[in-house]
Enzyme design. Structure first.
Site, short mmCIF file in Angstrom:
data_model
loop_
_atom_site.label_atom_id
_atom_site.label_comp_id
_atom_site.label_asym_id
_atom_site.label_seq_id
_atom_site.Cartn_x
_atom_site.Cartn_y
_atom_site.Cartn_z
N ASP A 1 1.90 -19.64 -69.86
CA ASP A 1 2.39 -18.47 -69.13
C ASP A 1 3.91 -18.41 -69.16
O ASP A 1 4.56 -18.13 -68.14
CB ASP A 1 1.89 -18.44 -67.68
CG ASP A 1 2.14 -17.08 -67.03
OD1 ASP A 1 2.26 -16.09 -67.76
OD2 ASP A 1 2.22 -17.03 -65.79
N SER B 1 7.69 -13.77 -59.80
CA SER B 1 7.19 -14.31 -61.06
C SER B 1 8.31 -14.40 -62.09
O SER B 1 8.99 -13.42 -62.36
CB SER B 1 6.09 -13.41 -61.61
OG SER B 1 4.98 -14.16 -61.97
N HIS C 1 3.06 -13.33 -68.25
CA HIS C 1 2.39 -12.19 -67.62
C HIS C 1 3.38 -11.14 -67.11
O HIS C 1 2.98 -10.04 -66.76
CB HIS C 1 1.45 -12.66 -66.50
CG HIS C 1 2.13 -13.11 -65.25
ND1 HIS C 1 2.41 -14.43 -64.98
CD2 HIS C 1 2.56 -12.43 -64.16
CE1 HIS C 1 2.97 -14.54 -63.80
NE2 HIS C 1 3.08 -13.34 -63.27
#
Length: 481
Positions: free
Chosen positions: A155, A232, A125
């Site tokens: 992911d 992230s 992402h």
């Protein structure tokens, strides 16, 4: 509670941080936000001996911070030619429709250098749909990165910069991580570069159901190390400075840290990275069973004395389990000697193997122990691998395409399609259509092969070409030119 999910264009929640906000996903328990993208770092390899008595945070942090980089992604969209896949949603967020100029949307995140020549792992992402990916190292050097491959089901994504002698992190064994163990989270929260936070492992094998309905590969390491938007794709390391996870999500009511953080285990990361390097695609081995959580109620119903293991609700015809002799009603207790007590633990273990790999399975059947050696198969019931080379180029679109896999069809709830694997110069350049978008129809005709696409374009009675498809997050979209 609401589990917040951060897609490509995320601001206040823990997914990609951008100029505006994005999407959310419902879930029980507490809201989770897919951790975000924000800023920078260079790299140092982590090989040292920690202090005997207390955790050596100084050495672990010093080595890890140089191996975590800042990632900036840019997405260019043109509204005067294409209908955006997000439609009214992006219009509300960005004032997009009606503008004739190109809009460049920026998102931020972190990444971890794995090799001295510039391979970097991050979250899918973080780079999903990006037209440009820029990496900034801890010494402020900036380099343009190429996306090598992505795996939305975990992911994870692998990118590459041209470099030499970069410091990097080495993998630790996430299977050996223990609850209560000290860990450090390294990343770039809120664009604060090279930030290190400490905590302990709170739990293992957490399934948050934030990567898509029906996913079988969520098995997060839960920690209380502070993680925020921008972390992230950053590193979760142990006190030896070994990479034991990639930070991906937080549980939060606000989009900021509230005590619960989640990382993808390093053993899954290592396997996905190897697959992307070797094949350009992830390879998934299947046991060929329908697993179910073994509860007290189920144990009593089936007459089981112990509530240990994973219940086999059924076995698939022609699957690895049935071929080896497993049966419906068995209780699977261990894989390769490693005990499994939840479906999530089982999936995390199997996710580390490819079709053709052999695994030892221990089974409790009516109180009797059975042992089987299984050869894992792919979703088509054989040991073939899926290679990126199974694609073709369409010059009219300027796209490299390939038939969508059964795994993607199941995940996206579609029956056919052509998946975009590369965008070159052509009609789709700067359109906002990302790699991994699946084209399901062209001019109203379903497409699943090169010939399907050519016939759909050839037989069109209109001067306008209409495209229908599915965005990687499952959102349907259509546009025309």
């Amino acid at each position: 509670m609401l589990w917040m999910l951060a897609g490509l264009l995320m601001a206040s929640s823990c997914g990609n941080q951008t100029n505006e906000n994005t999407n959310t996903t419902e879930q029980k328990q507490e809201p989770v936000t897919q951790v975000e993208q924000v800023q920078q770092a260079s790299v140092h390899r982590a090989a040292f001996v920690p202090a005997e008595s207390t955790p050596d945070f100084v050495d672990a942090a010093e080595h890890s911070v140089d191996a975590v980089v800042h990632i900036l992604t840019k997405v260019v969209r043109q509204s005067n030619t294409y209908e955006d896949f997000f439609g009214a949603l992006l219009g509300q967020l960005y004032g997009y429709p009606g503008q004739s100029r190109s809009n460049t949307l920026e998102a931020y995140g972190s990444g971890v250098v794995l090799t001295p020549d510039g391979y970097i792992v991050t979250n899918n992402h973080v780079v999903e749909g990006a037209d440009q990916v820029e990496v900034t190292f801890n010494n402020k050097v900036k380099k343009t990165a190429t996306i090598i491959g992505t795996d939305p089901t975990t992911d994870l994504a692998l990118i590459k910069v041209e470099a030499e002698d970069l410091p990097y992190l080495t993998f630790g064994d996430s299977d050996n991580v223990r609850i209560g163990e000290w860990v450090l989270a390294v990343g770039n929260p809120f664009r604060l570069t090279s930030t290190v936070t400490a905590g302990i492992v709170s739990a293992k094998a957490r399934n948050l159901s934030i990567l898509g309905e029906g996913t079988e590969v969520e098995s997060f390491i839960q920690t209380d190390a502070a993680i925020n938007p921008g972390n992230s794709g950053g590193a979760l390391v142990n006190t030896k400075g070994e990479l034991i996870g990639i930070n991906a999500a937080i549980a939060s009511h606000t989009g900021s840290y509230e005590g619960y953080s989640f990382a993808i285990p390093s053993n899954i990361v290592r396997k996905v990275v190897d697959d992307l390097l070797l094949y350009g695609e992830t390879q998934r081995g299947y046991l060929g069973i329908y697993p179910a959580e073994l509860t007290q109620e189920l144990a009593e119903k089936e007459g089981l004395e112990l509530i240990e293991g994973v219940y086999v609700a059924d076995v698939t015809e022609g699957g690895a389990a049935k071929l080896a002799g497993m049966q419906k009603g068995d209780v699977l207790t261990a894989i390769n000697g490693k005990k499994v007590n939840t479906v999530t633990q089982l999936m995390e273990t199997i996710r580390q193997y490819r079709p053709g790999d052999k695994v030892d399975v221990d089974v409790n059947r009516s109180g009797h122990h059975h042992h089987y050696e299984l050869t894992l198969l792919n979703e088509d019931g054989n040991v073939d691998v899926v290679k990126k080379g199974d694609s073709f180029y369409n010059s009219e679109f300027g796209l490299m395409l390939r038939p969508v896999s059964k795994d993607d069809m199941r995940r996206l709830d579609i029956k056919n399609g052509l998946k975009i694997v590369e965008i070159r110069q052509g009609r789709f350049m700067n359109s906002g259509v990302p790699v991994d978008f699946v084209i399901t129809k062209v001019n109203g005709n379903s497409v699943n092969s090169k010939s399907d696409l050519e016939n759909a374009l050839k037989n069109s009675r209109s001067r306008r070409t209409t495209i229908e498809g599915v965005y990687p997050n499952g959102m349907m979209g259509s546009f025309y030119y």
